[in-house]
Design a protein around this motif. Structure first.
Motif, PDB file in Angstrom:
ATOM      1  N   LEU A 118       0.820  -1.215   0.000  1.00 10.89           N
ATOM      2  CA  LEU A 118       0.000   0.000   0.000  1.00 10.89           C
ATOM      3  C   LEU A 118       0.851   1.261   0.000  1.00 10.89           C
ATOM      4  O   LEU A 118       0.404   2.312  -0.427  1.00 10.89           O
ATOM      5  CB  LEU A 118      -0.900   0.018   1.229  1.00 10.89           C
ATOM      6  N   TRP A 119       2.086   1.150   0.576  1.00  5.76           N
ATOM      7  CA  TRP A 119       2.894   2.361   0.746  1.00  5.76           C
ATOM      8  C   TRP A 119       4.126   2.314  -0.138  1.00  5.76           C
ATOM      9  O   TRP A 119       4.722   1.273  -0.368  1.00  5.76           O
ATOM     10  CB  TRP A 119       3.320   2.501   2.220  1.00  5.76           C
ATOM     11  N   SER A 120       4.478   3.439  -0.621  1.00 10.77           N
ATOM     12  CA  SER A 120       5.666   3.529  -1.473  1.00 10.77           C
ATOM     13  C   SER A 120       6.936   3.416  -0.636  1.00 10.77           C
ATOM     14  O   SER A 120       8.017   3.192  -1.153  1.00 10.77           O
ATOM     15  CB  SER A 120       5.667   4.832  -2.269  1.00 10.77           C
TER      16      SER A 120
ATOM     17  N   HIS B 291       5.958   2.275   6.533  1.00  9.41           N
ATOM     18  CA  HIS B 291       4.832   2.917   7.238  1.00  9.41           C
ATOM     19  C   HIS B 291       5.361   3.965   8.201  1.00  9.41           C
ATOM     20  O   HIS B 291       6.223   3.678   9.028  1.00  9.41           O
ATOM     21  CB  HIS B 291       4.008   1.850   7.953  1.00  9.41           C
TER      22      HIS B 291
ATOM     23  N   GLY C 231      -3.890  13.921  -0.525  1.00 13.77           N
ATOM     24  CA  GLY C 231      -3.491  12.739  -1.287  1.00 13.77           C
ATOM     25  C   GLY C 231      -3.719  11.431  -0.571  1.00 13.77           C
ATOM     26  O   GLY C 231      -4.821  11.142  -0.077  1.00 13.77           O
ATOM     27  N   ALA C 232      -2.615  10.634  -0.422  1.00 19.05           N
ATOM     28  CA  ALA C 232      -2.674   9.315   0.186  1.00 19.05           C
ATOM     29  C   ALA C 232      -3.142   9.388   1.647  1.00 19.05           C
ATOM     30  O   ALA C 232      -3.675   8.425   2.191  1.00 19.05           O
ATOM     31  CB  ALA C 232      -1.305   8.643   0.116  1.00 19.05           C
ATOM     32  N   TYR C 233      -2.956  10.544   2.256  1.00 13.90           N
ATOM     33  CA  TYR C 233      -3.373  10.702   3.673  1.00 13.90           C
ATOM     34  C   TYR C 233      -4.870  10.965   3.797  1.00 13.90           C
ATOM     35  O   TYR C 233      -5.423  10.910   4.883  1.00 13.90           O
ATOM     36  CB  TYR C 233      -2.606  11.854   4.332  1.00 13.90           C
TER      37      TYR C 233
ATOM     38  N   CYS D 285      -5.005  11.179  10.142  1.00 12.41           N
ATOM     39  CA  CYS D 285      -5.229  10.988   8.698  1.00 12.41           C
ATOM     40  C   CYS D 285      -6.391  10.038   8.400  1.00 12.41           C
ATOM     41  O   CYS D 285      -6.835   9.286   9.280  1.00 12.41           O
ATOM     42  CB  CYS D 285      -3.959  10.459   8.043  1.00 12.41           C
ATOM     43  N   HIS D 286      -6.850  10.089   7.106  1.00 11.89           N
ATOM     44  CA  HIS D 286      -7.923   9.246   6.564  1.00 11.89           C
ATOM     45  C   HIS D 286      -9.280   9.548   7.191  1.00 11.89           C
ATOM     46  O   HIS D 286     -10.190   8.714   7.129  1.00 11.89           O
ATOM     47  CB  HIS D 286      -7.614   7.741   6.721  1.00 11.89           C
TER      48      HIS D 286
ATOM     49  N   GLY E 279      -8.379   8.630   1.326  1.00  8.23           N
ATOM     50  CA  GLY E 279      -6.976   8.465   0.944  1.00  8.23           C
ATOM     51  C   GLY E 279      -6.659   7.025   0.657  1.00  8.23           C
ATOM     52  O   GLY E 279      -7.541   6.217   0.308  1.00  8.23           O
ATOM     53  N   ASN E 280      -5.428   6.632   0.854  1.00  6.13           N
ATOM     54  CA  ASN E 280      -4.960   5.309   0.496  1.00  6.13           C
ATOM     55  C   ASN E 280      -5.124   4.365   1.696  1.00  6.13           C
ATOM     56  O   ASN E 280      -4.242   4.257   2.544  1.00  6.13           O
ATOM     57  CB  ASN E 280      -3.493   5.389   0.075  1.00  6.13           C
ATOM     58  N   THR E 281      -6.293   3.676   1.770  1.00  4.26           N
ATOM     59  CA  THR E 281      -6.559   2.768   2.896  1.00  4.26           C
ATOM     60  C   THR E 281      -7.280   1.527   2.394  1.00  4.26           C
ATOM     61  O   THR E 281      -7.811   1.495   1.277  1.00  4.26           O
ATOM     62  CB  THR E 281      -7.455   3.415   3.980  1.00  4.26           C
TER      63      THR E 281
END
Ligand SMILES: [Zn+2]
Length: 289
Positions: free
Chosen positions: A179-181, A184, A212-214, A231-232, A257-259
């Motif tokens: 999930l993360w570039s 974590h 963004g992803a957050y 976040c999220h 976001g990215n979850t």
């Protein structure tokens, strides 16, 4: 009253008169020329008063201080009464000469000494009680000060609270996932969407919005400069510049976001710098996630 006393003095003075009889008896064996003249004192005079009577009368007269008036042959009239009235206390009081006055005085001194000793003891006991009370009070104050110091220390420790309730931890700091570039950077508290998010401490909102992803992100800056990122969020309840207090609700749990599911991702940035592991930070501030 004055008259009655004055009447009594008459006969007493008369009794004093024949005192030369006494010297007569003492002088007789010597037979000196001068003393011979005293032998002529009337025989009747020698019969007169017994020694105690004379001594008593002299003492009373001396005490009364009225010997002058009587010595001038004045019978106590109304003037005499007035003259001696001021001395009446000397006759009645315990200060009269003779009659064991010195013993009485010694007793009085002894009583005074005893009384003084009792007063000293009472004073000492009182002082001791005061000291004990003072010490107890000092102890209580010290205890209070200690309690206040503990409270101050607690505040100085900057204790935190947890950011939400009914959660479980799903991802730790430093974990890797597709999930993360990168690794974590926070700690994930998984909880139902819409769960309240609480400020972990007093602070100021320095960022609030979508990132963004957050997803929906809120940044709170604590007094020591540490940034807390939330976040999220499904919703953001505060604006930039808001002052928030510990445990105040600042938003709700979501999955923006990215979850893969609803959770609040918490990051801790000391001094606004790079993120550190939030878990020991919470421990350090008094709570275990
Ligand atoms: Zn996360």
């Amino acid at each position: 009253m004055g008259n009655h006393r004055a009447d009594r003095r008459g006969p007493q003075r008369a009794a004093v008169d024949p005192t030369p009889a006494q010297t007569t008896r003492a002088a007789r064996p010597a037979g000196g020329k001068r003393k011979a003249t005293r032998h002529r004192a009337p025989a009747a005079a020698r019969v007169l008063p017994s020694a105690p009577t004379v001594v008593g009368a002299v003492a009373i007269l001396a005490a009364a201080g009225s010997a002058v008036a009587f010595g001038q042959g004045q019978l106590p009239g109304s003037n005499g009464i007035a003259l001696s009235a001021g001395k009446a206390d000397a006759l009645n009081g315990t200060d009269a000469f003779g009659y064991g006055a010195s013993e009485a005085r010694a007793d009085a001194i002894s009583r005074d000494t005893d009384r003084q000793a009792a007063q000293d003891l009472a004073q000492k006991q009182f002082q001791q009680e005061v000291n004990e009370q003072s010490q107890a009070r000092t102890g209580a104050i010290l205890k209070l000060a200690s309690s206040a110091q503990q409270r101050a220390d607690q505040i100085a420790k900057n204790l935190w609270v947890l950011p939400t309730v009914g959660y479980h931890l799903t991802a730790r700091f430093g974990q890797s996932s597709g999930l993360w570039s990168h690794l974590h950077t926070g700690l994930d508290f998984a909880a139902p969407s819409g769960n309240p998010i609480y400020a972990v401490a007093n602070g100021v909102i320095t960022d609030a919005g979508y990132d963004g992803a957050y997803g929906n992100k809120t940044v709170e800056t604590l007094p020591d400069g540490t940034e807390i990122w939330y976040c999220h969020q499904s919703s953001i309840g505060v604006n930039i510049g808001d002052k928030v207090i510990q445990s105040e609700e600042i938003g709700t749990v979501g999955s923006t976001g990215n979850t893969t599911g609803p959770h609040v991702h918490i990051e801790v940035h000391p001094g606004g710098g790079d993120p550190v592991d939030p878990y020991p930070e919470f421990i350090m501030h008094g709570v275990t996630p």
